[in-house]
Design a protein around this motif. Structure first.
Motif, PDB file in Angstrom:
ATOM      1  N   ALA A 109       0.726  -1.310   0.049  1.00 39.40           N
ATOM      2  CA  ALA A 109       0.009   0.081   0.014  1.00 39.40           C
ATOM      3  C   ALA A 109       0.999   1.383   0.166  1.00 39.40           C
ATOM      4  O   ALA A 109       0.541   2.203  -0.532  1.00 39.40           O
ATOM      5  CB  ALA A 109      -1.120   0.048   1.159  1.00 39.40           C
ATOM      6  N   GLY A 110       1.844   1.160   0.809  1.00 37.47           N
ATOM      7  CA  GLY A 110       2.800   2.352   0.652  1.00 37.47           C
ATOM      8  C   GLY A 110       3.461   2.650  -0.521  1.00 37.47           C
ATOM      9  O   GLY A 110       3.858   3.672  -1.040  1.00 37.47           O
ATOM     10  N   ALA A 111       4.100   1.583  -1.191  1.00 44.47           N
ATOM     11  CA  ALA A 111       4.558   1.752  -2.540  1.00 44.47           C
ATOM     12  C   ALA A 111       3.722   2.074  -3.517  1.00 44.47           C
ATOM     13  O   ALA A 111       3.951   3.197  -4.382  1.00 44.47           O
ATOM     14  CB  ALA A 111       4.907   0.228  -2.974  1.00 44.47           C
ATOM     15  N   ALA A 112       2.152   1.580  -3.537  1.00 49.53           N
ATOM     16  CA  ALA A 112       1.229   2.325  -4.362  1.00 49.53           C
ATOM     17  C   ALA A 112       0.904   3.648  -4.410  1.00 49.53           C
ATOM     18  O   ALA A 112       0.772   4.500  -5.439  1.00 49.53           O
ATOM     19  CB  ALA A 112       0.059   1.398  -4.379  1.00 49.53           C
ATOM     20  N   ASN A 113       1.226   4.195  -3.131  1.00 45.52           N
ATOM     21  CA  ASN A 113       0.914   5.681  -2.796  1.00 45.52           C
ATOM     22  C   ASN A 113       1.962   6.471  -2.613  1.00 45.52           C
ATOM     23  O   ASN A 113       2.186   7.320  -1.812  1.00 45.52           O
ATOM     24  CB  ASN A 113       0.026   5.713  -1.544  1.00 45.52           C
ATOM     25  CG  ASN A 113      -1.431   4.815  -1.852  1.00 45.52           C
ATOM     26  OD1 ASN A 113      -1.654   4.493  -2.614  1.00 45.52           O
ATOM     27  ND2 ASN A 113      -2.009   4.889  -0.550  1.00 45.52           N
ATOM     28  N   TRP A 114       3.295   5.872  -3.076  1.00 40.79           N
ATOM     29  CA  TRP A 114       4.550   6.659  -2.951  1.00 40.79           C
ATOM     30  C   TRP A 114       4.765   7.734  -3.666  1.00 40.79           C
ATOM     31  O   TRP A 114       4.618   7.827  -5.048  1.00 40.79           O
ATOM     32  CB  TRP A 114       5.432   5.386  -2.920  1.00 40.79           C
ATOM     33  CG  TRP A 114       7.043   5.952  -3.009  1.00 40.79           C
ATOM     34  CD1 TRP A 114       7.591   6.745  -1.865  1.00 40.79           C
ATOM     35  CD2 TRP A 114       8.188   5.724  -3.533  1.00 40.79           C
ATOM     36  NE1 TRP A 114       8.871   7.152  -1.922  1.00 40.79           N
ATOM     37  CE2 TRP A 114       9.224   6.300  -3.093  1.00 40.79           C
ATOM     38  CE3 TRP A 114       8.138   4.992  -4.816  1.00 40.79           C
ATOM     39  CZ2 TRP A 114      10.322   6.317  -3.626  1.00 40.79           C
ATOM     40  CZ3 TRP A 114       9.408   4.741  -5.276  1.00 40.79           C
ATOM     41  CH2 TRP A 114      10.598   5.623  -5.050  1.00 40.79           C
ATOM     42  N   LEU A 115       5.386   8.659  -3.020  1.00 43.15           N
ATOM     43  CA  LEU A 115       5.812  10.194  -3.887  1.00 43.15           C
ATOM     44  C   LEU A 115       7.285  10.277  -3.447  1.00 43.15           C
ATOM     45  O   LEU A 115       7.570  10.491  -2.411  1.00 43.15           O
ATOM     46  CB  LEU A 115       5.094  11.277  -3.549  1.00 43.15           C
ATOM     47  CG  LEU A 115       5.633  12.697  -4.215  1.00 43.15           C
ATOM     48  CD1 LEU A 115       5.241  12.588  -5.756  1.00 43.15           C
ATOM     49  CD2 LEU A 115       4.577  13.882  -3.876  1.00 43.15           C
ATOM     50  N   PRO A 116       8.038   9.976  -4.340  1.00 42.84           N
ATOM     51  CA  PRO A 116       9.486  10.156  -4.188  1.00 42.84           C
ATOM     52  C   PRO A 116       9.887  11.650  -3.871  1.00 42.84           C
ATOM     53  O   PRO A 116       9.287  12.374  -4.411  1.00 42.84           O
ATOM     54  CB  PRO A 116      10.145   9.622  -5.250  1.00 42.84           C
ATOM     55  CG  PRO A 116       9.273   8.705  -6.128  1.00 42.84           C
ATOM     56  CD  PRO A 116       7.883   9.333  -5.767  1.00 42.84           C
ATOM     57  N   VAL A 117      10.951  11.681  -2.650  1.00 42.41           N
ATOM     58  CA  VAL A 117      11.596  12.765  -2.340  1.00 42.41           C
ATOM     59  C   VAL A 117      13.009  12.891  -2.645  1.00 42.41           C
ATOM     60  O   VAL A 117      13.601  12.021  -2.424  1.00 42.41           O
ATOM     61  CB  VAL A 117      11.117  13.462  -0.930  1.00 42.41           C
ATOM     62  CG1 VAL A 117       9.440  13.270  -0.716  1.00 42.41           C
ATOM     63  CG2 VAL A 117      11.660  12.395  -0.041  1.00 42.41           C
ATOM     64  N   PRO A 118      13.529  14.003  -2.618  1.00 43.03           N
ATOM     65  CA  PRO A 118      15.108  14.210  -2.908  1.00 43.03           C
ATOM     66  C   PRO A 118      15.525  13.927  -1.588  1.00 43.03           C
ATOM     67  O   PRO A 118      14.841  13.872  -0.292  1.00 43.03           O
ATOM     68  CB  PRO A 118      15.400  15.732  -3.279  1.00 43.03           C
ATOM     69  CG  PRO A 118      14.193  16.461  -2.775  1.00 43.03           C
ATOM     70  CD  PRO A 118      12.965  15.444  -2.889  1.00 43.03           C
ATOM     71  N   ALA A 119      17.094  13.437  -1.508  1.00 42.46           N
ATOM     72  CA  ALA A 119      17.554  13.347  -0.097  1.00 42.46           C
ATOM     73  C   ALA A 119      17.776  14.508   0.802  1.00 42.46           C
ATOM     74  O   ALA A 119      17.731  14.280   1.965  1.00 42.46           O
ATOM     75  CB  ALA A 119      19.064  12.730  -0.806  1.00 42.46           C
ATOM     76  N   GLY A 120      17.695  15.592   0.360  1.00 47.54           N
ATOM     77  CA  GLY A 120      17.888  16.913   1.136  1.00 47.54           C
ATOM     78  C   GLY A 120      16.331  17.493   1.193  1.00 47.54           C
ATOM     79  O   GLY A 120      15.336  17.007   1.591  1.00 47.54           O
ATOM     80  N   ALA A 121      16.632  19.188   1.466  1.00 43.20           N
ATOM     81  CA  ALA A 121      15.397  19.773   1.570  1.00 43.20           C
ATOM     82  C   ALA A 121      14.261  19.927   0.503  1.00 43.20           C
ATOM     83  O   ALA A 121      14.808  19.731  -0.619  1.00 43.20           O
ATOM     84  CB  ALA A 121      15.526  21.135   1.891  1.00 43.20           C
ATOM     85  N   PHE A 122      13.136  19.820   0.917  1.00 43.26           N
ATOM     86  CA  PHE A 122      12.261  19.643  -0.266  1.00 43.26           C
ATOM     87  C   PHE A 122      10.870  20.409   0.071  1.00 43.26           C
ATOM     88  O   PHE A 122      10.731  20.786   1.403  1.00 43.26           O
ATOM     89  CB  PHE A 122      11.999  18.427  -0.716  1.00 43.26           C
ATOM     90  CG  PHE A 122      10.957  17.303   0.345  1.00 43.26           C
ATOM     91  CD1 PHE A 122       9.716  17.578   0.367  1.00 43.26           C
ATOM     92  CD2 PHE A 122      11.783  16.599   1.090  1.00 43.26           C
ATOM     93  CE1 PHE A 122       8.974  16.751   1.423  1.00 43.26           C
ATOM     94  CE2 PHE A 122      11.112  15.613   2.088  1.00 43.26           C
ATOM     95  CZ  PHE A 122       9.823  15.909   2.139  1.00 43.26           C
ATOM     96  N   ARG A 123      10.018  20.642  -0.978  1.00 44.49           N
ATOM     97  CA  ARG A 123       8.586  21.285  -0.319  1.00 44.49           C
ATOM     98  C   ARG A 123       7.645  20.527  -1.280  1.00 44.49           C
ATOM     99  O   ARG A 123       7.627  20.597  -2.526  1.00 44.49           O
ATOM    100  CB  ARG A 123       8.841  22.948  -0.764  1.00 44.49           C
ATOM    101  CG  ARG A 123       7.309  23.361  -0.525  1.00 44.49           C
ATOM    102  CD  ARG A 123       7.385  24.967  -0.785  1.00 44.49           C
ATOM    103  NE  ARG A 123       8.300  25.567   0.223  1.00 44.49           N
ATOM    104  CZ  ARG A 123       8.090  26.847   0.676  1.00 44.49           C
ATOM    105  NH1 ARG A 123       6.815  27.715  -0.130  1.00 44.49           N
ATOM    106  NH2 ARG A 123       8.508  27.378   1.509  1.00 44.49           N
ATOM    107  N   PRO A 124       6.574  20.144  -0.502  1.00 47.62           N
ATOM    108  CA  PRO A 124       5.381  19.640  -1.306  1.00 47.62           C
ATOM    109  C   PRO A 124       4.502  20.653  -1.895  1.00 47.62           C
ATOM    110  O   PRO A 124       4.327  21.605  -1.126  1.00 47.62           O
ATOM    111  CB  PRO A 124       4.704  18.530  -0.463  1.00 47.62           C
ATOM    112  CG  PRO A 124       5.019  19.210   0.945  1.00 47.62           C
ATOM    113  CD  PRO A 124       6.378  19.725   0.772  1.00 47.62           C
ATOM    114  N   VAL A 125       3.978  20.620  -3.055  1.00 45.23           N
ATOM    115  CA  VAL A 125       3.079  21.623  -3.496  1.00 45.23           C
ATOM    116  C   VAL A 125       1.515  20.668  -3.781  1.00 45.23           C
ATOM    117  O   VAL A 125       1.877  19.695  -4.797  1.00 45.23           O
ATOM    118  CB  VAL A 125       3.277  22.252  -4.921  1.00 45.23           C
ATOM    119  CG1 VAL A 125       2.167  23.297  -5.368  1.00 45.23           C
ATOM    120  CG2 VAL A 125       4.617  23.210  -4.296  1.00 45.23           C
TER     121      VAL A 125
END
Length: 461
Positions: free
Chosen positions: A413-429
């Motif tokens: 379930a986590g893999a299906a709903n996964w949004l990759p993020v970078p290794a450092g700072a990030f911001r979701p929109v």
């Protein structure tokens, strides 16, 4: 202030700051027009007036513009109507979401075509210059009255990834412009006079472009205040041999005006409890005069104070992303998790949506790296997750929990709903296309993003 006040350096400095706030949207908009004509990071090759430039796919890492949506494939055209009207053909998108926004030289969004505004069917539209009184050809869907002779058409076609690009390219080929005027249109913008010092270049371009692209009638009295600065001078530029006092006032006023806009921009982005998502559905409500096809007019979508609209317009001109009213699309962003901590790819996060965002088109969440606002490289090219993502796993209660992490979750379930993020700072929109009333009035609240415990930074090996 009186005319005597403007005779002092302090008075002219304050007036120059007002002129910057008032005129920056015109100058910044026409800088973008000129960049498209000459070729820039936004357009791979120079594109002349009255022709479309199309992106060759959704935004990807390496796209230079910050916070670019990955849901839409961009189409951009700069219209010059000085030689007469332009005919615009819009293809049938088969029900898929699309939008064309019309932006005048002063950064006012004054018309829309698209799924919400006019439907997804095929049509032909006549875009006419200010004061045009010609004959409208038969068989048109309608007429779009432009407030200025130069207009930007900012378009986007909803795209389901690279596999969908054959359909997108076919639609792009059908999105066409035909010059119908009886005179040749110009090939570039009016030029500022040579010999003006660099520190006065902004005011020189503002002087030239204000004369060529007059504002709404209701703005002209305010604009007349800038006479002591030389902004209403015609012919030879007053800035090639400006007095030291005028140069000092203009340069100080420029800095003061910029600071005023930056402070208003920071205020617009701040506020709210820890982890709250910030939205600005009324950021484009500074248009007080031109309500064309597809727009929603006053009072809800119009600021009540004209002078306040100038500052709002200047803030919007600096805001990342393409111009749109809140009734077309809303961007929500948050710099912190539920406990006020900045996002970092060393940790994993969840966003639990008890109810899906109420929209009539679709919604998505995209992650951008740090302060730059660019897409991070991702081998799986999974740059957004949302209502159009296949295979999402919902809870028994209808809720949806998105996982934001640098590593793919182990559980299905986590893999299906996964949004990759970078290794450092990030911001979701989060982007909400055709939002419902609950989004616009704030009764639908996007929950804060929660940080999971005991998460270690992914190893590089």
């Amino acid at each position: 202030m009186t005319r005597e006040t403007y005779a002092t350096t302090e008075g002219r400095t304050a007036l120059a700051a007002d002129a910057y706030v008032y005129g920056a949207p015109l100058v910044h908009r026409l800088w973008k027009v000129r960049a498209c004509l000459q070729g820039s990071s936004a357009v791979p090759a120079p594109t002349p007036f009255n022709a479309f430039a199309h992106a060759d796919g959704p935004a990807a890492p390496g796209t230079h513009a910050p916070f670019v949506p990955v849901d839409l494939v961009d189409s951009l055209a700069q219209l010059d109507l000085s030689g007469g009207p332009v005919r615009l053909h819009v293809p049938d998108t088969g029900g898929a979401y699309f939008v064309l926004r019309f932006v005048d030289a002063w950064s006012n969004v004054f018309a829309y075509l698209g799924s919400r505004a006019t439907g997804a069917g095929e049509g032909d539209w006549l875009v006419v210059p200010p004061g045009w009184a010609g004959t409208v050809p038969d068989g048109l869907s309608g007429v779009i009255d432009a407030p200025t002779s130069v207009v930007s058409v900012v378009g986007g076609l909803a795209c389901d990834g690279h596999d969908d690009m054959a359909r997108i390219r076919s639609l792009q080929q059908e999105l066409t412009l035909t010059h119908l005027g009886d005179r040749a249109h110009r090939t570039g913008l009016p030029s500022a006079e040579s010999g003006v010092p660099d520190e006065l270049r902004f005011f020189e371009e503002l002087r030239v472009w204000m004369a060529d692209f007059p504002p709404a009638a209701a703005d002209r009295a305010y604009q007349d205040r800038f006479q002591p600065l030389g902004l209403l001078e015609e012919g030879v530029s007053p800035y090639t041999s400006a007095s030291p006092g005028l140069v000092r006032a203009l340069t100080r006023g420029l800095a003061l005006g910029r600071s005023r806009v930056e402070e208003a921009l920071r205020s617009a982005e701040a506020g709210g409890p820890q982890g709250s998502w910030h939205t600005e559905p009324h950021l484009r409500d500074y248009n007080l005069d031109h309500f064309g096809v597809g727009t929603v007019g006053p009072p809800e979508w119009q600021v009540p104070d004209r002078e306040a609209s100038y500052l709002l317009r200047a803030v919007a001109a600096r805001w990342p992303g393409q111009p749109s009213h809140g009734y077309e699309a809303v961007d929500a962003h948050t710099p912190h998790d539920s406990r006020g901590r900045p996002f970092d790819g060393a940790h994993s996060y969840t966003l639990r949506l008890v109810k899906p965002p109420p929209v009539r088109a679709f919604w998505s969440v995209t992650v951008y790296d740090g302060p730059g606002g660019h897409l991070a490289p991702d081998p799986e090219e999974r740059h957004a997750v949302g209502s159009r993502t296949p295979g999402l796993v919902y809870g028994e209660d209808g809720s949806l929990t998105l996982r934001l992490s640098a590593r793919r979750p182990a559980e299905a379930a986590g893999a299906a709903n996964w949004l990759p993020v970078p290794a450092g700072a990030f911001r979701p929109v989060m982007r909400l296309y055709l939002p419902e009333r609950a989004v616009l009035d704030g009764s639908y609240v996007i929950p804060p993003v929660e940080r999971l415990r005991a998460e270690a930074r992914p190893s590089s090996g």
